[in-house]
Scaffold this motif. Structure first.
Motif, PDB file in Angstrom:
ATOM      1  N   TYR A  68      34.286  46.125  51.231  1.00  0.00           N
ATOM      2  CA  TYR A  68      35.665  46.077  51.665  1.00  0.00           C
ATOM      3  C   TYR A  68      36.528  45.798  50.685  1.00  0.00           C
ATOM      4  O   TYR A  68      36.064  45.163  49.691  1.00  0.00           O
ATOM      5  CB  TYR A  68      35.955  45.002  52.999  1.00  0.00           C
ATOM      6  CG  TYR A  68      35.434  45.306  54.166  1.00  0.00           C
ATOM      7  CD1 TYR A  68      35.906  45.843  55.128  1.00  0.00           C
ATOM      8  CD2 TYR A  68      33.962  45.327  54.335  1.00  0.00           C
ATOM      9  CE1 TYR A  68      35.525  46.252  56.596  1.00  0.00           C
ATOM     10  CE2 TYR A  68      33.255  45.680  55.777  1.00  0.00           C
ATOM     11  CZ  TYR A  68      34.290  46.136  56.653  1.00  0.00           C
ATOM     12  OH  TYR A  68      33.817  46.298  57.899  1.00  0.00           O
ATOM     13  N   ALA A  69      37.792  46.127  50.591  1.00  0.00           N
ATOM     14  CA  ALA A  69      38.941  45.459  49.616  1.00  0.00           C
ATOM     15  C   ALA A  69      40.102  45.574  49.905  1.00  0.00           C
ATOM     16  O   ALA A  69      40.716  46.322  50.788  1.00  0.00           O
ATOM     17  CB  ALA A  69      38.710  46.787  48.422  1.00  0.00           C
ATOM     18  N   PRO A  70      40.787  44.504  49.424  1.00  0.00           N
ATOM     19  CA  PRO A  70      42.315  44.297  49.803  1.00  0.00           C
ATOM     20  C   PRO A  70      43.324  44.685  48.919  1.00  0.00           C
ATOM     21  O   PRO A  70      44.482  44.457  48.787  1.00  0.00           O
ATOM     22  CB  PRO A  70      42.320  42.917  49.827  1.00  0.00           C
ATOM     23  CG  PRO A  70      41.507  42.245  48.599  1.00  0.00           C
ATOM     24  CD  PRO A  70      40.251  43.281  48.826  1.00  0.00           C
ATOM     25  N   LEU A  71      42.586  45.813  48.205  1.00  0.00           N
ATOM     26  CA  LEU A  71      43.433  47.010  47.270  1.00  0.00           C
ATOM     27  C   LEU A  71      42.777  48.068  47.114  1.00  0.00           C
ATOM     28  O   LEU A  71      41.527  48.185  47.714  1.00  0.00           O
ATOM     29  CB  LEU A  71      43.727  46.137  45.861  1.00  0.00           C
ATOM     30  CG  LEU A  71      42.609  45.622  45.367  1.00  0.00           C
ATOM     31  CD1 LEU A  71      41.678  46.748  44.179  1.00  0.00           C
ATOM     32  CD2 LEU A  71      42.905  44.578  44.236  1.00  0.00           C
ATOM     33  N   ILE A  72      43.383  49.145  46.560  1.00  0.00           N
ATOM     34  CA  ILE A  72      42.953  50.407  46.212  1.00  0.00           C
ATOM     35  C   ILE A  72      42.856  50.475  44.844  1.00  0.00           C
ATOM     36  O   ILE A  72      43.728  49.856  44.314  1.00  0.00           O
ATOM     37  CB  ILE A  72      43.458  51.811  46.896  1.00  0.00           C
ATOM     38  CG1 ILE A  72      44.839  51.750  46.501  1.00  0.00           C
ATOM     39  CG2 ILE A  72      43.144  51.525  48.359  1.00  0.00           C
ATOM     40  CD1 ILE A  72      45.735  53.138  46.978  1.00  0.00           C
ATOM     41  N   ALA A  73      41.841  51.040  44.232  1.00  0.00           N
ATOM     42  CA  ALA A  73      42.057  51.303  42.782  1.00  0.00           C
ATOM     43  C   ALA A  73      41.199  52.615  42.375  1.00  0.00           C
ATOM     44  O   ALA A  73      40.389  53.212  43.274  1.00  0.00           O
ATOM     45  CB  ALA A  73      41.199  50.094  42.128  1.00  0.00           C
TER      46      ALA A  73
END
Length: 171
Positions: A68-73
């Motif tokens: 999971y991530a609270p951003l995209i990159a």
């Protein structure tokens, strides 16, 4: 639409120095393997209510599948600015076109190697349509909901560090 060169042997990045000056163009997998600094752009996505978009990476992605991530990159391509790469990642991964605001950058030691990480913010007003090759699930969370839930999730290591820096920024 995802580029056919995403995270593949042919994806090129700019190798940069400790001052983020371009040295040469290299393959991303070489940069990772050799520990060469290169550039990555990240975007924290918020809605008009201030909630944060959290994503679970698809099982088929090369790095950190199912986390999971609270951003995209994504990697900054040769000739791209951090902001241009951030906007491209929004279009490719979430199917939205939105203005991005560059906030800060830092050298991230990185779970797969060091890189300059340019952090941006975007307020999304359109519905997201995640690319299932990249994102298996997305959901909107208040910061309190994220803080309660995230400890039970496997997080993308670098995204957690970047998000904490995002929350502590002074603007």
């Amino acid at each position: 639409m995802v580029s056919p060169l995403v995270a593949g042997a042919g994806e090129q990045v700019e190798q940069v120095d400790a001052d983020d000056r371009v040295m040469r163009i290299v393959r991303r997998d070489d940069a990772v393997r050799e520990g060469w600094l290169h550039r990555v752009a990240g975007v924290v996505c918020r809605d008009v209510r201030g909630r944060i978009l959290v994503n679970r990476r698809s099982s088929g992605v090369p790095w950190f599948p199912g986390t999971y991530a609270p951003l995209i990159a994504g990697a900054v391509r040769p000739g791209e600015s951090y902001a241009q790469a951030a906007g491209r990642e929004l279009r490719e991964e979430l199917g939205v076109d939105a203005p991005v605001r560059h906030l800060f950058k830092f050298i991230c030691s990185g779970a797969v190697g060091p890189y300059w990480f340019g952090i941006h913010e975007a307020v999304l007003t359109d519905a997201v349509v995640p690319d299932s090759r990249e994102i298996a699930w997305s959901g909107w969370f208040t910061l309190a909901e994220f803080r309660r839930t995230a400890p039970g999730w496997p997080l993308v290591p670098d995204a957690g560090e970047a998000f904490e820096r995002y929350l502590k920024r002074g603007d």
